[in-house]
Enzyme design. Structure first.
Site, PDB file in Angstrom:
ATOM      1  CD  GLU A 141      45.071  12.415  40.101  1.00  0.00           C
ATOM      2  OE1 GLU A 141      44.758  13.428  39.463  1.00  0.00           O
ATOM      3  OE2 GLU A 141      44.555  11.303  39.894  1.00  0.00           O
TER       4      GLU A 141
ATOM      5  CE1 TYR B 125      52.323   4.157  37.557  1.00  0.00           C
ATOM      6  CE2 TYR B 125      52.265   5.523  39.512  1.00  0.00           C
ATOM      7  CZ  TYR B 125      51.770   4.463  38.776  1.00  0.00           C
ATOM      8  OH  TYR B 125      50.716   3.730  39.258  1.00  0.00           O
TER       9      TYR B 125
END
Length: 122
Positions: free
Chosen positions: A83, A95
């Site tokens: 998250e 990411y």
């Protein structure tokens, strides 16, 4: 040097992130960055990654993530989750470069009410 955290690292990690608890799934990179993962069956979740403020933008987060992926995959991990704050554009970009895809959003996930993006890498 990138390695599993040991008792000599615990004070430094706790100073950077007071909620941290000692874990054998914590890696450190020369006291510049650390990452904490939790593994269940063949799934891993990134619980926390932090790079010293003065060391940001130098590729240490990417290096740490790549190392952890390799090590955890060798232990049987097939998918990785995390998250990230919706406002953390730099982390989301990193990411995505590492193969993560946005799969969901968690409303008011953080204590301050900010939403989180849930990401997965297969």
């Amino acid at each position: 040097m990138l390695r599993l955290a040991n008792e000599h690292d615990f004070e430094w990690i706790a100073a950077m992130h007071p909620q941290w608890q000692p874990s054998s799934t914590s890696w450190v990179l020369d006291k510049k960055a650390f990452a904490i993962w939790q593994m269940a069956a063949d799934e891993c979740e990134l619980l926390l990654i932090e790079v010293e403020e003065s060391e940001r933008g130098k590729g240490f987060g990417k290096m740490l993530m790549e190392h952890c992926h390799k090590e955890l995959a060798a232990q049987g991990a097939k998918s990785f989750f995390l998250e990230v704050r919706v406002s953390n554009v730099a982390a989301i970009a990193l990411y995505e470069k590492l193969g993560y895809e946005k799969i969901a959003e968690r409303k008011k996930y953080y204590a301050d009410g900010e939403d989180a993006v849930v990401m997965k890498r297969q």
